[in-house]
Scaffold this motif. Structure first.
Motif, PDB file in Angstrom:
ATOM      1  N   ALA A 267      13.545 -11.489   8.622  1.00 57.33           N
ATOM      2  CA  ALA A 267      14.320 -12.720   8.422  1.00 57.33           C
ATOM      3  C   ALA A 267      15.399 -12.496   7.366  1.00 57.33           C
ATOM      4  CB  ALA A 267      13.393 -13.861   8.026  1.00 57.33           C
ATOM      5  N   LYS A 268      15.046 -11.781   6.292  1.00 58.49           N
ATOM      6  CA  LYS A 268      16.011 -11.560   5.206  1.00 58.49           C
ATOM      7  C   LYS A 268      17.126 -10.606   5.658  1.00 58.49           C
ATOM      8  CE  LYS A 268      17.832 -12.326   1.409  1.00 58.49           C
ATOM      9  NZ  LYS A 268      18.401 -13.668   1.192  1.00 58.49           N
ATOM     10  N   VAL A 269      16.739  -9.565   6.392  1.00 60.23           N
ATOM     11  CA  VAL A 269      17.736  -8.621   6.903  1.00 60.23           C
ATOM     12  C   VAL A 269      18.730  -9.366   7.809  1.00 60.23           C
ATOM     13  CG1 VAL A 269      18.086  -6.625   8.427  1.00 60.23           C
ATOM     14  CG2 VAL A 269      16.268  -6.578   6.715  1.00 60.23           C
ATOM     15  N   ARG A 270      18.191 -10.231   8.680  1.00 55.40           N
ATOM     16  CA  ARG A 270      19.024 -11.004   9.611  1.00 55.40           C
ATOM     17  C   ARG A 270      19.947 -11.967   8.847  1.00 55.40           C
ATOM     18  NH1 ARG A 270      21.959 -11.372  13.433  1.00 55.40           N
ATOM     19  NH2 ARG A 270      21.994 -13.161  14.817  1.00 55.40           N
ATOM     20  N   THR A 271      19.391 -12.605   7.810  1.00 60.53           N
ATOM     21  CA  THR A 271      20.178 -13.543   7.000  1.00 60.53           C
ATOM     22  C   THR A 271      21.367 -12.837   6.354  1.00 60.53           C
ATOM     23  OG1 THR A 271      18.153 -14.729   6.521  1.00 60.53           O
ATOM     24  CG2 THR A 271      20.035 -15.279   5.162  1.00 60.53           C
ATOM     25  N   MET A 272      21.121 -11.640   5.854  1.00 61.85           N
ATOM     26  CA  MET A 272      22.199 -10.856   5.235  1.00 61.85           C
ATOM     27  C   MET A 272      23.278 -10.536   6.260  1.00 61.85           C
ATOM     28  SD  MET A 272      21.089  -9.720   1.986  1.00 61.85           S
ATOM     29  CE  MET A 272      21.417  -7.988   1.819  1.00 61.85           C
ATOM     30  N   GLU A 273      22.844 -10.203   7.486  1.00 61.80           N
ATOM     31  CA  GLU A 273      23.803  -9.919   8.563  1.00 61.80           C
ATOM     32  C   GLU A 273      24.669 -11.148   8.838  1.00 61.80           C
ATOM     33  OE1 GLU A 273      20.973  -6.967  11.143  1.00 61.80           O
ATOM     34  OE2 GLU A 273      21.923  -8.642  12.202  1.00 61.80           O
ATOM     35  N   LEU A 274      23.986 -12.327   8.947  1.00 65.47           N
ATOM     36  CA  LEU A 274      24.702 -13.568   9.249  1.00 65.47           C
ATOM     37  C   LEU A 274      25.662 -13.948   8.132  1.00 65.47           C
ATOM     38  CD1 LEU A 274      21.771 -15.648  10.800  1.00 65.47           C
ATOM     39  CD2 LEU A 274      23.756 -14.747  12.018  1.00 65.47           C
ATOM     40  N   LEU A 275      25.265 -13.655   6.892  1.00 73.27           N
ATOM     41  CA  LEU A 275      26.131 -13.963   5.765  1.00 73.27           C
ATOM     42  C   LEU A 275      27.275 -12.959   5.640  1.00 73.27           C
ATOM     43  CD1 LEU A 275      23.443 -14.878   3.095  1.00 73.27           C
ATOM     44  CD2 LEU A 275      25.091 -16.446   4.115  1.00 73.27           C
ATOM     45  N   GLY A 276      27.194 -11.895   6.416  1.00 68.32           N
ATOM     46  CA  GLY A 276      28.213 -10.862   6.380  1.00 68.32           C
ATOM     47  C   GLY A 276      28.204 -10.059   5.092  1.00 68.32           C
TER      48      GLY A 276
ATOM     49  N   ILE B 279      18.763  -4.695   0.706  1.00 67.19           N
ATOM     50  CA  ILE B 279      17.670  -5.342  -0.026  1.00 67.19           C
ATOM     51  C   ILE B 279      16.934  -4.260  -0.807  1.00 67.19           C
ATOM     52  CG2 ILE B 279      15.555  -6.704   0.204  1.00 67.19           C
ATOM     53  CD1 ILE B 279      16.604  -7.483   3.037  1.00 67.19           C
ATOM     54  N   GLU B 280      16.810  -4.464  -2.117  1.00 66.70           N
ATOM     55  CA  GLU B 280      16.026  -3.501  -2.895  1.00 66.70           C
ATOM     56  C   GLU B 280      14.562  -3.931  -2.885  1.00 66.70           C
ATOM     57  OE1 GLU B 280      17.464  -2.355  -6.815  1.00 66.70           O
ATOM     58  OE2 GLU B 280      15.423  -1.822  -7.391  1.00 66.70           O
ATOM     59  N   ASP B 281      14.304  -5.152  -3.318  1.00 71.39           N
ATOM     60  CA  ASP B 281      12.937  -5.651  -3.214  1.00 71.39           C
ATOM     61  C   ASP B 281      12.910  -7.162  -3.034  1.00 71.39           C
ATOM     62  OD1 ASP B 281      13.351  -6.604  -5.786  1.00 71.39           O
ATOM     63  OD2 ASP B 281      12.033  -5.141  -6.753  1.00 71.39           O
ATOM     64  N   ILE B 282      11.754  -7.676  -2.640  1.00 71.49           N
ATOM     65  CA  ILE B 282      11.549  -9.110  -2.442  1.00 71.49           C
ATOM     66  C   ILE B 282      10.310  -9.485  -3.242  1.00 71.49           C
ATOM     67  CG2 ILE B 282      11.019 -10.940  -0.759  1.00 71.49           C
ATOM     68  CD1 ILE B 282      12.329  -9.154   1.403  1.00 71.49           C
ATOM     69  N   LEU B 283      10.434 -10.538  -4.053  1.00 67.71           N
ATOM     70  CA  LEU B 283       9.291 -10.993  -4.846  1.00 67.71           C
ATOM     71  C   LEU B 283       8.838 -12.357  -4.347  1.00 67.71           C
ATOM     72  CD1 LEU B 283       7.394 -10.989  -7.377  1.00 67.71           C
ATOM     73  CD2 LEU B 283       9.261 -12.079  -8.610  1.00 67.71           C
ATOM     74  N   ILE B 284       7.555 -12.494  -4.085  1.00 68.17           N
ATOM     75  CA  ILE B 284       6.988 -13.784  -3.701  1.00 68.17           C
ATOM     76  C   ILE B 284       5.958 -14.156  -4.763  1.00 68.17           C
ATOM     77  CG2 ILE B 284       5.653 -15.031  -1.964  1.00 68.17           C
ATOM     78  CD1 ILE B 284       6.935 -12.949   0.057  1.00 68.17           C
ATOM     79  N   THR B 285       6.157 -15.305  -5.399  1.00 70.77           N
ATOM     80  CA  THR B 285       5.250 -15.727  -6.461  1.00 70.77           C
ATOM     81  C   THR B 285       4.303 -16.789  -5.937  1.00 70.77           C
ATOM     82  OG1 THR B 285       7.063 -15.358  -7.997  1.00 70.77           O
ATOM     83  CG2 THR B 285       5.163 -16.548  -8.844  1.00 70.77           C
ATOM     84  N   LEU B 286       3.010 -16.515  -5.984  1.00 73.00           N
ATOM     85  CA  LEU B 286       1.998 -17.487  -5.581  1.00 73.00           C
ATOM     86  C   LEU B 286       1.383 -18.094  -6.840  1.00 73.00           C
ATOM     87  CD1 LEU B 286       0.108 -15.359  -2.887  1.00 73.00           C
ATOM     88  CD2 LEU B 286       2.187 -16.699  -2.607  1.00 73.00           C
ATOM     89  N   GLY B 287       0.404 -18.975  -6.661  1.00 72.19           N
ATOM     90  CA  GLY B 287      -0.274 -19.568  -7.805  1.00 72.19           C
ATOM     91  C   GLY B 287      -1.019 -18.535  -8.637  1.00 72.19           C
TER      92      GLY B 287
END
Lengths: 124, 174
Positions: free
Chosen positions: A56-65, A70-78
């Protein structure tokens, strides 16, 4: 140079607070290797699910031109941090390292730094 | 459901065809599950948009329910699935890998995947080449188990016409 198994072992022993790690092929959604996890964290499910996140992130970057990567993705949970690090280099395209950390015990800056080092050393 | 398709043990093959042809009463009984099974296929396709076709078939190639663009295509795929399944069962048995669980074929422009759905049926899916195979496996294994349960439920339901209880068309041992 470290192979997949050694790199994943390094990730869960050297990085404070690590609860599980996986090397994932996001062209197929399947894990090339996993370590840790358990019944609370099925790493094969995580591999498939996070493949969708990366795509999804790769595609979003494509759409944004955006001509960037992407170096890394951080997801913060509880209670946890989930860190996704895309592998660079011609031989490694389409792979990412996935690391789940216990929020209480982990040092995020240190974890990112060490994961970067493990990635640089990894030979698949 | 953890039971997987197995070849009939050698000794039992004598005097009996290897895959017993489904009789009409059994067919009718199986088809009572069609609506529920189709619902399951529809939900599976909603969860995996890159799946382009889905069908459930008995191990001998009878379509139980399908969610494909053309009904003709489903019949054709079910028949071919039965043929591929025959080879797959022999292969798993000959190499000592136990019962059949799944079969994944990758073509240049997509995948064909078959999963065991209980001991008497299979779930076959067609998917685009870009599908997340990890997720395909996770979702289809769950769906296969659920379809297996639905089929078992249909076979255990009392028949509309009183008759002697029949065994389901099975590749499993008795």
């Amino acid at each position: 140079m470290a192979n997949t198994e050694t790199a994943l072992k390094e990730a869960t022993t050297a990085i404070e607070g690590a609860v599980g790690a996986a090397l994932v092929d996001y062209t197929s959604g399947m894990a090339l290797g996993t370590i840790g996890g358990g019944k609370d964290l099925d790493l094969n499910v995580a591999a498939a699910g996070n493949t969708d996140v990366v795509r999804a992130k790769v595609r979003t970057m494509e759409l944004l031109g955006m001509q960037d990567e992407i170096e890394d993705i951080l997801i913060t949970l509880g209670t946890q941090y989930h860190l996704i690090r895309l592998l660079k280099g011609r031989n490694h395209s389409g792979l990412f390292l996935y690391l789940a950390l216990d929020k209480q015990r982990a040092n995020l800056a240190m974890a990112r730094h060490q994961l970067k080092r493990i990635e640089a050393d990894l030979e698949v | 459901m953890k039971r997987a398709l197995r070849l009939r043990p050698k000794g039992l093959e004598k005097g009996r065809p290897e895959t017993k042809p489904t009789n009409d009463a059994e067919r009718r009984q199986l088809m009572t599950a069609e609506g529920e099974v189709r619902g399951e296929l529809r939900r599976l396709r909603a969860r995996l948009p890159q799946v382009t076709g889905a069908l459930a078939a008995s191990a001998d190639g009878l379509v139980l329910a399908s969610e494909t663009d053309e009904a003709k295509e489903a019949e054709h795929v079910a028949a071919l699935t039965a043929a591929a399944l025959g080879v797959a069962l022999r292969l798993t048995e000959a190499t000592g890998q136990g019962g059949f669980r799944e079969l994944l074929i990758r073509g240049e422009s997509g995948y064909v995947a078959t999963y065991a759905a209980g001991p008497t049926a299979v779930l076959t899916l067609l998917a685009e080449p870009r599908i997340n195979v990890g997720r395909l496996h996770l979702e289809a294994r769950r769906s296969g188990a659920r379809i297996g349960e639905l089929i078992r439920g249909a076979l255990e339901r009392p028949a509309l016409v009183p008759r002697k209880p029949n065994r389901p068309p099975s590749l499993a041992g008795p």
